[in-house]
Scaffold this motif. Structure first.
Motif, short mmCIF file in Angstrom:
data_model
loop_
_atom_site.label_atom_id
_atom_site.label_comp_id
_atom_site.label_asym_id
_atom_site.label_seq_id
_atom_site.Cartn_x
_atom_site.Cartn_y
_atom_site.Cartn_z
N ARG A 81 0.87 -1.17 0.00
CA ARG A 81 0.00 0.00 0.00
C ARG A 81 0.91 1.22 0.00
O ARG A 81 1.84 1.31 0.80
CB ARG A 81 -0.93 0.02 1.21
CG ARG A 81 -2.05 -1.01 1.16
CD ARG A 81 -3.08 -0.78 2.26
NE ARG A 81 -3.75 0.52 2.09
CZ ARG A 81 -4.65 1.01 2.95
NH1 ARG A 81 -4.96 0.33 4.05
NH2 ARG A 81 -5.22 2.18 2.72
N GLU A 82 0.64 2.15 -0.89
CA GLU A 82 1.53 3.28 -1.13
C GLU A 82 0.81 4.60 -0.89
O GLU A 82 -0.42 4.69 -0.97
CB GLU A 82 2.04 3.25 -2.58
CG GLU A 82 2.81 2.00 -2.97
CD GLU A 82 4.27 2.11 -2.62
OE1 GLU A 82 4.69 3.19 -2.15
OE2 GLU A 82 4.99 1.12 -2.84
N SER A 83 1.61 5.64 -0.67
CA SER A 83 1.09 7.00 -0.61
C SER A 83 1.63 7.85 -1.75
O SER A 83 1.03 8.87 -2.10
CB SER A 83 1.43 7.66 0.73
OG SER A 83 2.84 7.72 0.91
N SER A 84 2.77 7.45 -2.35
CA SER A 84 3.35 8.22 -3.44
C SER A 84 2.66 7.89 -4.76
O SER A 84 2.15 6.78 -4.96
CB SER A 84 4.85 7.92 -3.57
OG SER A 84 5.07 6.60 -4.02
N LEU A 85 2.64 8.85 -5.67
CA LEU A 85 1.99 8.65 -6.96
C LEU A 85 2.71 7.59 -7.79
O LEU A 85 2.07 6.75 -8.44
CB LEU A 85 1.93 9.98 -7.73
CG LEU A 85 1.15 11.11 -7.04
CD1 LEU A 85 1.15 12.36 -7.91
CD2 LEU A 85 -0.28 10.67 -6.73
N TRP A 86 4.04 7.61 -7.78
CA TRP A 86 4.79 6.61 -8.53
C TRP A 86 4.55 5.21 -7.97
O TRP A 86 4.39 4.24 -8.70
CB TRP A 86 6.28 6.93 -8.51
CG TRP A 86 7.13 5.86 -9.12
CD1 TRP A 86 7.98 5.01 -8.48
CD2 TRP A 86 7.18 5.51 -10.51
NE1 TRP A 86 8.57 4.15 -9.36
CE2 TRP A 86 8.10 4.43 -10.63
CE3 TRP A 86 6.56 5.97 -11.66
CZ2 TRP A 86 8.40 3.83 -11.85
CZ3 TRP A 86 6.85 5.37 -12.88
CH2 TRP A 86 7.77 4.32 -12.96
N GLY A 87 4.51 5.11 -6.64
CA GLY A 87 4.23 3.82 -6.02
C GLY A 87 2.87 3.28 -6.41
O GLY A 87 2.71 2.07 -6.63
N LEU A 88 1.88 4.16 -6.53
CA LEU A 88 0.55 3.72 -6.94
C LEU A 88 0.54 3.23 -8.38
O LEU A 88 -0.18 2.29 -8.73
CB LEU A 88 -0.45 4.86 -6.78
CG LEU A 88 -0.76 5.31 -5.34
CD1 LEU A 88 -1.66 6.53 -5.35
CD2 LEU A 88 -1.39 4.18 -4.55
N LEU A 89 1.37 3.83 -9.24
CA LEU A 89 1.41 3.43 -10.64
C LEU A 89 2.01 2.04 -10.81
O LEU A 89 1.55 1.24 -11.63
CB LEU A 89 2.20 4.45 -11.46
CG LEU A 89 1.52 5.79 -11.72
CD1 LEU A 89 2.48 6.75 -12.39
CD2 LEU A 89 0.27 5.61 -12.58
N VAL A 90 3.07 1.74 -10.06
CA VAL A 90 3.75 0.45 -10.23
C VAL A 90 3.17 -0.63 -9.33
O VAL A 90 3.52 -1.81 -9.47
CB VAL A 90 5.26 0.60 -9.99
CG1 VAL A 90 5.88 1.53 -11.01
CG2 VAL A 90 5.55 1.08 -8.58
N HIS A 91 2.30 -0.26 -8.40
CA HIS A 91 1.64 -1.24 -7.54
C HIS A 91 0.13 -0.99 -7.56
O HIS A 91 -0.45 -0.51 -6.58
CB HIS A 91 2.17 -1.16 -6.11
CG HIS A 91 3.62 -1.48 -5.98
ND1 HIS A 91 4.09 -2.78 -6.07
CD2 HIS A 91 4.70 -0.69 -5.79
CE1 HIS A 91 5.41 -2.77 -5.93
NE2 HIS A 91 5.80 -1.52 -5.76
N PRO A 92 -0.53 -1.31 -8.68
CA PRO A 92 -1.95 -0.94 -8.82
C PRO A 92 -2.89 -1.78 -7.97
O PRO A 92 -4.06 -1.42 -7.81
CB PRO A 92 -2.22 -1.18 -10.32
CG PRO A 92 -1.24 -2.23 -10.71
CD PRO A 92 -0.02 -1.98 -9.89
N ARG A 93 -2.43 -2.90 -7.44
CA ARG A 93 -3.33 -3.80 -6.72
C ARG A 93 -3.62 -3.34 -5.29
O ARG A 93 -4.65 -3.68 -4.71
CB ARG A 93 -2.74 -5.21 -6.69
CG ARG A 93 -2.85 -5.92 -8.03
CD ARG A 93 -4.27 -6.35 -8.29
NE ARG A 93 -4.49 -6.75 -9.69
CZ ARG A 93 -5.62 -7.26 -10.13
NH1 ARG A 93 -6.63 -7.44 -9.30
NH2 ARG A 93 -5.77 -7.59 -11.39
N GLY A 94 -2.72 -2.58 -4.70
CA GLY A 94 -2.91 -2.15 -3.32
C GLY A 94 -3.73 -0.87 -3.22
O GLY A 94 -3.62 0.03 -4.07
N GLN A 95 -4.55 -0.78 -2.20
CA GLN A 95 -5.30 0.45 -1.96
C GLN A 95 -4.35 1.57 -1.53
O GLN A 95 -3.42 1.34 -0.75
CB GLN A 95 -6.36 0.23 -0.88
CG GLN A 95 -7.47 -0.71 -1.29
CD GLN A 95 -8.31 -0.12 -2.43
OE1 GLN A 95 -8.57 1.08 -2.46
NE2 GLN A 95 -8.71 -0.97 -3.36
#
Length: 273
Positions: free
Chosen positions: A210-224
């Motif tokens: 689960r990420e808070s950064s925008l880049w982290g959300l792009l490369v880890h789409p499965r986590g909320q």
């Protein structure tokens, strides 16, 4: 922006899962083959539409002719140096013609490859074996209280915890005791965050972070995504990797599908080929 990326990730997740629903009936190998065939077809369509096949073909012929010239006159340094200069210019022209379709292929394939990584590149935790869960705190929060981890759904144990103040991290060693999708809760001063833990023979994509950064959300789409007001920057589990061996035959299948699809498209455009 975070909500926009989260919405796009949710749409991509649903499309990927829907696309694998039919081959999934035949098992994991059929799912992998379906992704490989899709990537091959996309590559063929892009090169058929956007690559200048005549220019690429002429460049390959020129490269072959120059290499043959270098071999024939290998005992004459002057002729070899001149031929190598032409070889360098021919390579630059070839890469110039090849670059646009390659970039477009990479842009179209990247979302599928990211989804495939979470589906096929990670293995669930083994029931009865230890696995690590790490939470990274936001440095700008000063000296916040360390979050507390609790096992909310499923059955397992928290066997150890290590705090790393210098890097604002806390690591728990977990041991799931039964297969399934477990739910863990991290309770901190800013609220409670849920986190899934996949164990045993789980036939689904794995949300490893689960990420808070925008880049982290792009490369880890499965986590909320983590809420913006959360004191946590990132939560992740060190799932085992599947390794490169299972990816060899899908790569070969994707390449074969791209070659066959490109030939078919070329014949449709010009039946004389």
């Amino acid at each position: 922006m975070q909500s926009l990326i989260a919405g796009l990730n949710g749409l991509a997740n649903r499309l990927f899962d829907a696309g694998l629903s039919l081959p999934g009936v035949l098992g994991p190998s059929a799912e992998t083959a379906a992704v490989a065939l899709l990537l091959g077809a996309v590559t063929a369509a892009v090169f058929h539409r956007f690559a200048d096949s005549s220019a690429l073909r002429e460049s390959r012929r020129e490269l072959g002719a120059i290499l043959l010239e270098i071999w024939l006159y290998r005992h004459d340094p002057v002729l070899v140096l001149r031929a190598e200069g032409r070889l360098l210019r021919a390579n630059v022209r070839y890469l110039r013609d090849l670059f646009p379709p390659l970039v477009l292929c990479a842009a179209l394939a990247a979302p599928v490859l990211v989804q495939a990584w979470h589906r096929f590149g990670l293995e669930p935790a083994v029931p009865g074996a230890d696995i690590l869960l790490t939470a990274e705190l936001k440095a700008e929060a000063g000296d916040p209280a360390w979050p507390q981890l609790a096992w909310e759904a499923g059955r397992g144990e928290i066997t150890a915890v290590v705090r790393q103040p210098s890097v604002h991290r806390i690591v728990w060693r977990l041991r799931p005791l039964e297969p399934g999708v477990h739910t863990l809760h991290l309770a901190g001063p800013t609220g409670v965050e849920a986190f899934p833990l996949f164990a045993g023979a789980v036939r689904s994509s794995i949300a490893a972070t689960r990420e808070s950064s925008l880049w982290g959300l792009l490369v880890h789409p499965r986590g909320q995504p983590l809420p913006e007001g959360s004191g946590l920057r990132r939560i992740w589990v060190e799932y085992p990797r599947s390794g490169a061996q299972p990816l060899i035959w899908p790569g070969v299948l994707s390449l074969a599908a791209a070659l066959v699809a490109y030939r078919l498209l070329a014949r449709l455009r010009d039946p004389r080929q």
